[in-house]
Motif scaffolding. Sequence first.
Motif, PDB file in Angstrom:
ATOM      1  N   LYS A  68      -4.581  13.683   8.644  1.00 30.50           N
ATOM      2  CA  LYS A  68      -4.247  13.451  10.051  1.00 30.50           C
ATOM      3  C   LYS A  68      -4.726  14.663  10.844  1.00 30.50           C
ATOM      4  N   ASP A  83      -5.865   8.759   2.449  1.00 31.09           N
ATOM      5  CA  ASP A  83      -4.514   9.144   2.844  1.00 31.09           C
ATOM      6  C   ASP A  83      -4.297  10.639   2.987  1.00 31.09           C
ATOM      7  N   PHE A  84      -4.936  11.411   2.098  1.00 29.44           N
ATOM      8  CA  PHE A  84      -4.601  12.836   2.076  1.00 29.44           C
ATOM      9  C   PHE A  84      -5.812  13.655   1.669  1.00 29.44           C
ATOM     10  N   LYS A 128       0.876  -1.175   0.000  1.00 26.86           N
ATOM     11  CA  LYS A 128       0.000   0.000   0.000  1.00 26.86           C
ATOM     12  C   LYS A 128       0.905   1.213   0.000  1.00 26.86           C
ATOM     13  N   VAL A 129       0.656   2.124  -0.935  1.00 29.29           N
ATOM     14  CA  VAL A 129       1.478   3.327  -1.015  1.00 29.29           C
ATOM     15  C   VAL A 129       0.645   4.514  -0.551  1.00 29.29           C
ATOM     16  N   HIS A 130       1.226   5.310   0.325  1.00 33.17           N
ATOM     17  CA  HIS A 130       0.518   6.489   0.828  1.00 33.17           C
ATOM     18  C   HIS A 130       1.347   7.729   0.554  1.00 33.17           C
ATOM     19  N   LEU A 131       0.747   8.689  -0.138  1.00 32.62           N
ATOM     20  CA  LEU A 131       1.443   9.950  -0.340  1.00 32.62           C
ATOM     21  C   LEU A 131       1.250  10.816   0.900  1.00 32.62           C
ATOM     22  N   VAL A 132       2.336  11.413   1.369  1.00 30.92           N
ATOM     23  CA  VAL A 132       2.259  12.311   2.523  1.00 30.92           C
ATOM     24  C   VAL A 132       2.882  13.654   2.135  1.00 30.92           C
ATOM     25  N   PHE A 157      -1.693  20.430  -0.579  1.00 30.78           N
ATOM     26  CA  PHE A 157      -1.737  19.018  -0.205  1.00 30.78           C
ATOM     27  C   PHE A 157      -1.639  18.905   1.314  1.00 30.78           C
ATOM     28  N   VAL A 158      -2.604  18.240   1.920  1.00 29.06           N
ATOM     29  CA  VAL A 158      -2.542  18.059   3.385  1.00 29.06           C
ATOM     30  C   VAL A 158      -2.707  16.584   3.735  1.00 29.06           C
ATOM     31  N   ASP A 159      -1.989  16.150   4.773  1.00 31.27           N
ATOM     32  CA  ASP A 159      -2.129  14.767   5.224  1.00 31.27           C
ATOM     33  C   ASP A 159      -3.482  14.583   5.881  1.00 31.27           C
TER      34      ASP A 159
END
Lengths: 435, 144
Positions: free
Chosen positions: B14, B42-43, A408-412, B10-12
Amino acid sequence: MEKYWNQEIECMPREDMKKLQDERLVAQVKHVYENVKYYRDLMDEKGVKPEDIKSTDDLHKLPFISKADLREAYPYGLLAKPLGDCVRIHSTSGTTGKRVVAFYTQHDIDIWDECCARAITAAGGTNEDVVQIAYGFGLFTGGAGLNGGSHKVGCLTLPMSSGNTDRQITFMRDLDATILCCTPSYAAYIGETLHDMGLTPDDIKLKAGIFGAEPWTEEMRRSIEKSLGIKAYDIYGLTEISGPGVAFECSEQSGMHINEDNFIAEIINPETGEVLPEGEVGELVFTSITKEAFPLLRYRTRDLCVLSRKKCSCGRTLVKMAKPMGRSDDMMIIRGVNVFPSQIETVLIEQGYSPNYLIEVDRVNNTDTIDINVEMNPDQLSDKVKDMQAQERSLAEAMKAMLGINPKVHLVTPKSITRSEGKAVRVIDRRKLHD
Amino acid sequence: MSNVRQISVFVDNKPNQLTGVMKILKDSGINVRALSLADTKDFGILRMIVNDTDKACETLKEASYAVTVTEIVAISIPDTPGQLSRVLDILGAEGVNLEYLYAFLGTSDRAVSFVIRVDDNDNAAAALNKGGIIQLTENDISEM
């Protein structure tokens, strides 16, 4: 024109080198047998006497020594000299368990300095150079090793230690540093910071870098070379054997020459312990033949790599070891497939992502999971969610093609993954918690 | 008709991620006129129209955020039933593809404003113009 620190040794004909190794090995085995009870017991158990070792051809008869032995014998069990003859102690980072300590006599330090001097010279260093050492100083061997080598060559040495990146760059600029020594992940971070400060490689005088102490890929090398405007040289070493400088890279940048006058390398099958012929991949094993205080015979490094005696364009005859594919400790077994962080790094750099990443491995309902957190590329930000999801998907597909499993790839967000100033932590394996 | 610039960040996905962006904008004295957050597992992508696009981009980039600017169409329509439907019909008739849209408050309580993200701004602007829909400029929005 290639420069050598010790041309006689570095370009010695193979037959002469073997003769030198034979003599030194025979003497070393005797020294160890007489002074190290722990290893004498291992030899006795195997029924090998020092007289059985007449040349390097008999090396395979000796028992192996492993990290587990070093832990068991901690702290003095493998010491071969009285403490009064020792002048220094270094220690491993202890990331994979209990710390291991190694002892050095002044002679051991001198040899280590010589090995590092060869590495610095091979990277083009002379007494005209300013060497910035951004490896940690302390129990870690990185700082001390290159510091000693740099002094030996007569370079102006900047013992910066790691960290305080803004200050590293200020000193680099103000004092015209020409050679940088640190971990590759820290070199990448320095390059990134330089760029963030609005500077380019033209604003610094660096021409070369000597980077080691952690695995790194060819793609990472090219990326560091570009960001700092330098030629990047790999260096290999381990505290158990001495420290950085066990092997070093020359201008050909295709593997590291092992300082064979001090260390004999073998490649073995990690399962059976059988010695493998040249050119086959296996576990790297070292025998120190000049070390006095902490002489290890047939030490299993857990590094997987391959040796080559092909003629090198630099003129050195010292055997070359390929960049280790990873320490067997770094290898993750996920759903039965071997995965190295270096494979993930390769994909990221190829696809234009930052080499700062974090792998999280866990086990959910008895199935291994792997999640790769990747800093998104700010140049590729789109206001459309579907575009960003497509980037994630395409990266996941490239990872799958490389690894053979589906991560699983997650962009942060950019810069949200902690930068390393020393050895980078790339993997968090939570499976151990369940065992 | 000048198109309006929208900032995307772009924001995480979280806690406290949005707070971070808003604090930077607050510290730079930037006023957010319109805002929408599109989120995935994710984002998130935070889209905004602000009163000073250049300054907002600069300060966010300095703080290491990934920022991009896209041109969008902004309109103001009466706050009565069927108005948005009419706009969509106009765009649909011209074959303009709609990516997303979001509403924001204007100055009048009898009108409502929309940000419209389409695949062809020029085509959309011409169609809206012909259909008698009021389009807003970046200046209009910053002076609201």
